[in-house]
Design an enzyme around this catalytic site. Structure first.
Site, PDB file in Angstrom:
ATOM      1  N   HIS A   1     -25.262  42.036  75.374  1.00 29.18           N
ATOM      2  CA  HIS A   1     -26.194  42.015  74.246  1.00 29.18           C
ATOM      3  C   HIS A   1     -27.631  42.238  74.733  1.00 29.18           C
ATOM      4  O   HIS A   1     -28.343  43.120  74.229  1.00 29.18           O
ATOM      5  CB  HIS A   1     -26.079  40.669  73.524  1.00 29.18           C
ATOM      6  CG  HIS A   1     -27.003  40.511  72.356  1.00 29.18           C
ATOM      7  ND1 HIS A   1     -26.578  40.625  71.058  1.00 29.18           N
ATOM      8  CD2 HIS A   1     -28.333  40.241  72.285  1.00 29.18           C
ATOM      9  CE1 HIS A   1     -27.604  40.448  70.234  1.00 29.18           C
ATOM     10  NE2 HIS A   1     -28.688  40.205  70.966  1.00 29.18           N
ATOM     11  N   GLU A   2     -28.042  41.451  75.710  1.00 38.41           N
ATOM     12  CA  GLU A   2     -29.425  41.579  76.195  1.00 38.41           C
ATOM     13  C   GLU A   2     -29.647  42.922  76.895  1.00 38.41           C
ATOM     14  O   GLU A   2     -30.735  43.498  76.819  1.00 38.41           O
ATOM     15  CB  GLU A   2     -29.770  40.414  77.128  1.00 38.41           C
ATOM     16  CG  GLU A   2     -29.689  39.042  76.478  1.00 38.41           C
ATOM     17  CD  GLU A   2     -30.488  38.925  75.187  1.00 38.41           C
ATOM     18  OE1 GLU A   2     -31.497  39.651  75.025  1.00 38.41           O
ATOM     19  OE2 GLU A   2     -30.090  38.129  74.319  1.00 38.41           O
TER      20      GLU A   2
ATOM     21  N   HIS B   1     -30.587  45.492  74.377  1.00 38.99           N
ATOM     22  CA  HIS B   1     -32.031  45.484  74.113  1.00 38.99           C
ATOM     23  C   HIS B   1     -32.775  46.204  75.240  1.00 38.99           C
ATOM     24  O   HIS B   1     -33.711  46.969  74.995  1.00 38.99           O
ATOM     25  CB  HIS B   1     -32.536  44.041  74.042  1.00 38.99           C
ATOM     26  CG  HIS B   1     -32.265  43.340  72.755  1.00 38.99           C
ATOM     27  ND1 HIS B   1     -32.587  43.868  71.527  1.00 38.99           N
ATOM     28  CD2 HIS B   1     -31.719  42.109  72.510  1.00 38.99           C
ATOM     29  CE1 HIS B   1     -32.256  43.000  70.580  1.00 38.99           C
ATOM     30  NE2 HIS B   1     -31.713  41.937  71.142  1.00 38.99           N
TER      31      HIS B   1
ATOM     32  N   HIS C   1     -32.632  49.912  74.976  1.00 36.16           N
ATOM     33  CA  HIS C   1     -33.516  50.373  73.905  1.00 36.16           C
ATOM     34  C   HIS C   1     -34.945  50.536  74.450  1.00 36.16           C
ATOM     35  O   HIS C   1     -35.651  51.490  74.103  1.00 36.16           O
ATOM     36  CB  HIS C   1     -33.485  49.352  72.772  1.00 36.16           C
ATOM     37  CG  HIS C   1     -33.875  49.908  71.430  1.00 36.16           C
ATOM     38  ND1 HIS C   1     -33.975  49.126  70.306  1.00 36.16           N
ATOM     39  CD2 HIS C   1     -34.189  51.164  71.019  1.00 36.16           C
ATOM     40  CE1 HIS C   1     -34.320  49.870  69.265  1.00 36.16           C
ATOM     41  NE2 HIS C   1     -34.460  51.106  69.680  1.00 36.16           N
TER      42      HIS C   1
END
Length: 681
Positions: free
Chosen positions: A468-469, A472, A475
């Site tokens: 999940h991290e 980010h 991105h």
């Protein structure tokens, strides 16, 4: 001695930064920025352009960010009383300067002139979006308010900044204030060896015999999930869910209750100043959702669809607990009996999976996943300046060229903020001379660290958090936007910013992905087919309860901030939401809201719904990979080109449609969550 925060650097000089450097550096940079801004605006060109207006402001912002970013990071991961004081002393200065910028009439006029000029049409779409968002942000900073109300706006922002920092600090202090020293091994019966070893290590670090239980999440989670001693579970549950409140073993210490009341009052006043009925309306001015009714309708619709599954989940849990001798299931029992029921049904537990997820194998496999999707390589850098021995650094390469770097800090420890997050250390930016500044990110988690000679072994839940991290991080790192206001996650609507992170989690559940990220820490053996089958079968175990829990949090946050000054307290709003949503309300002493840092100390005020909103986007985006192949390079390129590379340069719905070919549907989320068809027994 020179101040390292005032020097240029490639990577932050962490070991050189002292608390005494912080305030002088920030004061100096703000003073210099004020002088530079005055000079810029006092000598306007005949016509403002991108190079004469935006680029000088970006340069000013970069200098301030380079000083503040490492300070903010250290305050989160290596907190100390001295650093905290230095950090807090700067918050009013930064808030005041930000307000000044947002209410600078001459600066607003310059942006307005640039937007109205013939040259605006010649700017690329990202530049146009940045200018349009800047004008919107001027309005939201009170540019049109009378002088007296502008002053009040500044006072509100400054006070809110102080209160939110205090909320976070008091929660950290409350978490560390409670420990339980145990010398009788029978009290810890049921805990896996990894948790016992960690508790022994925690005790030894304080020169104690036996075991030390803390409220750091890995320790708390282990007790709540595995401890056979019901009284111990109740004790640690009570301590955890009453942190920073008027209840529990440390009642009154670091109580965040009064802070919540003042934060809500000031947010409502701030919204009113800007012409909004409530803070939720103000929040949505920069988000993807159109209005408060749309958000509330979305959440309640999901809640209605999920509730029958949650009721079935709870009944199954109660029936199982009763069969094991627990006829009165309580909040401190649910995690324990859920794990027992999971093992009963599927013969698998998170602890059983740990040996197959040694941290370096997971990292290597995760890098392999994104390499196949996006054509990039990742390489560790051994020699760099660390803030802690746990810190690691990696380079992202494309066609042999370094296009970004990220720091990794994976393990829980004292004086480190709980949770997991990604933050930008530096933005991608095209410098005035044409040179490209490459992005840098911080990725921070709070996993169970290595014990003794054994490597850190992750649960599958922790693996999912890491993915999940990292989503980010990608991105931020894979952006192709050259302007800091829209590169990476900057400028992305808050309710779309979780799309890349939740999207990445899907590869933790795909057999082809799991083959890359798993391997026994002793033998390298692949995850056995029977374990894989059990894990996949258990994927949506109790997913109805999980979905309803997140909807409860989201509705509480949004209803709280959508109040039109009708004076309901946070506790009253939470109780009303629980009466509507919850199928198993917690005990009256629970003070969940006092630890809800996402909305009272983070960026999620009237925005916690973003997790579910973006999960609809991410599930639907992944459904294209399900149709075309989860490692289809062309599909990966399309996701990178349309989502990851574009940052905040276009509206999120426009980018989603460009990738998916249509607007999102909730169907994929419900399917992935197992919330379709008949309710589970």
């Amino acid at each position: 001695m020179s101040n390292p925060l005032l020097q240029s650097y490639d990577l932050p000089p962490f070991s050189s930064i002292q608390p005494s450097h912080v305030k002088p550096a920030i004061e100096q940079i703000i003073a210099d920025s004020r002088a530079q801004l005055a000079e810029l605006l006092d000598n306007p060109p005949a016509q403002w352009s991108w190079s004469t207006l935006v680029e000088p402001l970006d340069e000013m912002g970069e200098r301030l960010s380079r000083a503040w970013s490492p300070v903010s990071h250290l305050n989160a991961v290596m907190n100390s009383a001295e650093l905290r004081d230095a950090y807090n002393s700067c918050l009013p200065l930064l808030s005041q300067f930000s307000t000044e910028m947002g209410q600078n009439q001459a600066l607003y006029t310059a942006y307005r002139q640039l937007a109205d000029s013939a040259g605006f049409a010649e700017l690329d779409p990202a530049q146009q979006t940045i200018i349009e968002h800047a004008l919107r942000d001027f309005r939201l900073s009170g540019i049109a308010l009378p002088a007296e109300q502008q002053q009040r706006y500044g006072e509100l922002q400054m006070r809110l900044s102080e209160l939110q920092s205090k909320f976070s600090n008091q929660l950290m202090d409350a978490t560390q204030a409670w420990t339980k020293h145990i010398t009788d091994a029978s009290q810890l019966d049921g805990l896996p060896e990894s948790a016992l070893a960690q508790a022994r290590q925690a005790a030894a670090a304080r020169e104690l015999d036996g075991w030390l239980i803390t409220l750091e999440f890995p320790s708390y989670y282990a007790v709540m999930t595995y401890a056979n001693d019901r009284a111990l579970r109740e004790e640690i549950y009570t301590a955890y869910c009453t942190r920073a409140s008027d209840q529990g073993p440390n009642a009154g210490d670091n109580d965040n209750g009064p802070l919540i009341e003042e934060i809500l009052q000031l947010r409502h006043e701030l919204a009113g100043l800007l012409g909004y009925a409530n803070y939720a309306e103000l929040s949505l001015a920069t988000k993807m959702a159109d209005n408060t009714d749309q958000v509330l309708g979305f959440l309640r619709d999901l809640g209605q669809r999920s509730r029958p599954f949650a009721e079935a989940d709870l009944q199954a849990l109660k029936d199982f607990a009763a069969s094991q001798g627990c006829a009165d299931l309580q909040s401190w029992d649910t995690g324990y009996y859920a794990e027992q029921l999971r093992q009963h049904r599927y013969a698998i537990s998170q602890e059983e999976l740990r040996p197959w997820f040694p941290v370096d194998r997971v990292l290597q496999g995760m890098f392999g996943v994104v390499g196949r999707l996006y054509g990039i390589e990742l390489r560790e850098v051994a020699d760099f300046e660390r803030w802690h021995a746990d810190a690691r650094l990696f380079e992202v390469l494309e066609k042999g060229e370094v296009i970004g770097r990220f720091f990794l800090d994976l393990y829980a420890r004292s004086h480190k903020r709980g949770g997991a997050w990604m933050d930008g250390a530096r933005d991608r930016r095209r410098l005035p001379g044409g040179e490209l500044q490459r992005p840098i990110a911080y990725l921070v988690c709070n996993f169970t660290p290595a014990v003794g000679d054994q490597p850190a072994l992750l649960t599958h839940d922790e693996v999912t958090t890491l993915f999940h991290e990292f989503g980010h991080g990608l991105h931020h790192l894979l952006t192709r936007v050259d302007y800091p206001a829209a590169s990476g996650i900057n400028g992305v609507a808050w309710d779309a910013v979780e799309l890349p992170s939740q999207f990445m989690e899907n590869w933790c559940w795909e057999p082809e992905g799991l083959a890359l990220i798993s391997g026994h820490h002793e033998t390298g053996e692949a995850l056995p087919p029977d374990l894989l089958d059990k894990m996949l079968a258990a994927r949506n175990f109790q997913s109805g309860l999980g979905m309803l829990r997140q909807i409860e949090f989201s509705l509480f946050d949004f209803e709280l901030h959508a109040q039109d000054g009708n004076s309901r307290s946070a506790r009253e709003v939470l109780q009303a939401v629980r009466d509507e949503i919850s199928v198993m309300p917690p005990p009256a002493f629970n003070r969940f809201e006092n630890g809800f840092a996402h909305i009272f100390a983070g960026g999620y005020a009237a925005g916690y719904y973003s997790y579910k909103w973006a999960e609809v986007l991410s599930a639907d985006a992944f459904s294209r990979f399900e149709e075309e192949g989860i490692f289809n390079a062309e599909t990966g390129k399309a996701f990178r080109d349309n989502i990851l590379a574009r940052g905040g340069s276009r509206e999120p719905m426009e980018l989603f449609v460009a990738f998916r070919g249509r607007e999102p549907s909730v169907d994929a989320l419900l399917r992935h969550s197992g919330l379709i068809g008949e309710q589970a027994a």
